[in-house]
Design an enzyme around this catalytic site. Structure first.
Site, PDB file in Angstrom:
ATOM      1  N   CYS A 138      -1.291  -0.770   6.994  1.00  0.00           N
ATOM      2  CA  CYS A 138      -0.719  -0.451   5.686  1.00  0.00           C
ATOM      3  C   CYS A 138      -1.808  -0.354   4.631  1.00  0.00           C
ATOM      4  O   CYS A 138      -2.262  -1.366   4.094  1.00  0.00           O
ATOM      5  CB  CYS A 138       0.308  -1.513   5.305  1.00  0.00           C
ATOM      6  SG  CYS A 138       1.012  -1.232   3.687  1.00  0.00           S
ATOM      7  N   CYS A 141      -0.854  -1.779   1.230  1.00  0.00           N
ATOM      8  CA  CYS A 141      -0.857  -3.251   1.123  1.00  0.00           C
ATOM      9  C   CYS A 141      -2.281  -3.788   1.069  1.00  0.00           C
ATOM     10  O   CYS A 141      -2.571  -4.717   0.334  1.00  0.00           O
ATOM     11  CB  CYS A 141      -0.203  -3.912   2.336  1.00  0.00           C
ATOM     12  SG  CYS A 141       1.280  -3.138   2.894  1.00  0.00           S
ATOM     13  N   ASP A 142      -3.159  -3.236   1.896  1.00  0.00           N
ATOM     14  CA  ASP A 142      -4.450  -3.880   2.140  1.00  0.00           C
ATOM     15  C   ASP A 142      -5.660  -3.093   1.638  1.00  0.00           C
ATOM     16  O   ASP A 142      -6.775  -3.616   1.661  1.00  0.00           O
ATOM     17  CB  ASP A 142      -4.617  -4.134   3.647  1.00  0.00           C
ATOM     18  CG  ASP A 142      -3.515  -5.038   4.172  1.00  0.00           C
ATOM     19  OD1 ASP A 142      -3.064  -5.906   3.415  1.00  0.00           O
ATOM     20  OD2 ASP A 142      -3.091  -4.859   5.324  1.00  0.00           O
TER      21      ASP A 142
END
Ligand code: NDP
Length: 313
Positions: A138, A141-142
């Protein structure tokens, strides 16, 4: 496992756009729906930044904010939203039985399945070993953790393109590993990728190994035409190669296709079990959009409502 059952008219399993839309329609039809959200309330859109193609948001909206709006709207009409995962079902009896977190038993007249799909992995040991230490599925997200560094991304669909572009705004360089000599992504997304100066596409290339002792330090790729290996120093390694439907818990009772997607009747969300409906990415491998998931969530609630009133439950 408890056999002390809590009874409900309409149970919704899953809390993405499909589940919440089903909840809004079911609640407004006075079905008093109960929803179990699953492990990640809000589903895949919680990993998304800007959503620009959902009608009603002319300036776009962040995925998590949009899901908060969905939730509020479902709660406004009285949906009983609870955190928990369906771990076992028995759809051979009526009312349908669903166990939550291996302990709590819910008996439901109608069940709407909306558990969505999740990311696929390459399946190489180093990917698993370094998961969370530089390996991620992701980018949204990261990606932030790899700001101002070089990263790699695998995949050639719309997701990989979208994430490569997202990463290119944070990272100094994005190395995109594509296994064929062309991409599956839509033309507009491909054009954006190839026209982004700090994205390099490696065609006909596969991941040989993710390198690093405790954190990702590089990726070694192999050209599947020439067998030439190249090591690219990177700090982040993103996998964006598609998704797997979350249907395992239902498969003993519900018909799925060879990829695990739940089979529904044409123009309908009906499954092979009466009173059990499936909507969203769990049954849609073609469109997989928030708006189409919401549309099938609406269909599931309307079909559940009709069926329940015909049965006089
Ligand atoms: P897709 O299934 O469309 O694409 C997966 C990609 O990963 C393919 O290019 C595939 O390669 C590649 N791949 C699969 N397995 C491997 C592997 N083992 N090694 C290397 N590469 C691999 O998944 P997406 O998640 O990209 O998209 C899913 C759906 O969602 C699509 O319908 C897409 O259009 C849609 N979508 C739409 C968006 C939008 O409209 N804004 C944004 C994101 C997704 P190959 O092509 O060789 O099979």
């Amino acid at each position: 496992m408890s056999n002390e059952a809590e009874k409900v008219h309409c149970l919704i399993i899953g809390s993405g756009p499909a589940g919440y839309t089903a909840a809004i329609y079911a609640a407004r039809a006075n079905l008093k729906p109960m929803m179990y959200t699953g492990l990640r309330p809000g589903g895949q859109l919680m990993d998304t930044t800007d959503v620009e193609n959902f009608p009603g948001y002319p300036s776009g909206i962040l995925g998590p904010e949009m899901m908060e709006d969905f939730k509020k709207q479902a709660e406004r009409f009285g949906t009983d939203i609870r955190f928990g995962i369906a771990t076992k079902v028995d759809f051979s009896v009526h009312p349908r039985k669903v166990w939550i977190d291996d302990t709590k038993l819910i008996e439901a007249d109608a069940v709407i399945l909306a558990t969505g799909a999740e990311a696929k992995w390459l399946g190489i040991p180093s990917e698993k070993r370094l998961n969370g230490s530089g390996v991620s599925a992701c980018a949204v997200c990261d990606g932030f953790f790899y700001k101002n560094t070089e990263v790699a991304i695998v995949g050639a669909g719309d997701t990989a393109c979208e994430e490569a572009i997202y990463l290119s705004k944070l990272c100094t360089h994005v190395h995109m590993i594509v296994r064929r000599d062309q991409m599956r992504a839509s033309k507009i997304m491909q054009d954006r990728v190839v026209n982004t100066p700090n994205i390099t596409v490696y065609w006909n290339s596969e991941t040989d190994e993710v390198l690093g002792e405790t954190v990702v330090e590089a990726v070694r790729i192999v050209n599947n035409k020439t067998n030439e290996k190249t090591t690219i120093p990177v700090h982040g390694f993103f996998v964006a190669i598609g998704h797997q439907p979350n249907s395992a818990v239902f498969k003993d009772f519900i018909t799925t296709d060879d990829q695990g997607y739940i089979v529904t009747a044409p123009d309908s969300t009906k499954t092979n079990i009466e009173g059990v409906y499936a909507c969203g990415d769990l049954q849609d491998k073609v469109f997989r959009q928030a708006v189409t998931a919401a549309g099938t969530g609406c269909m599931a609630a309307l079909e559940a409502e009709r069926w329940l009133s015909e049965q006089h439950f």
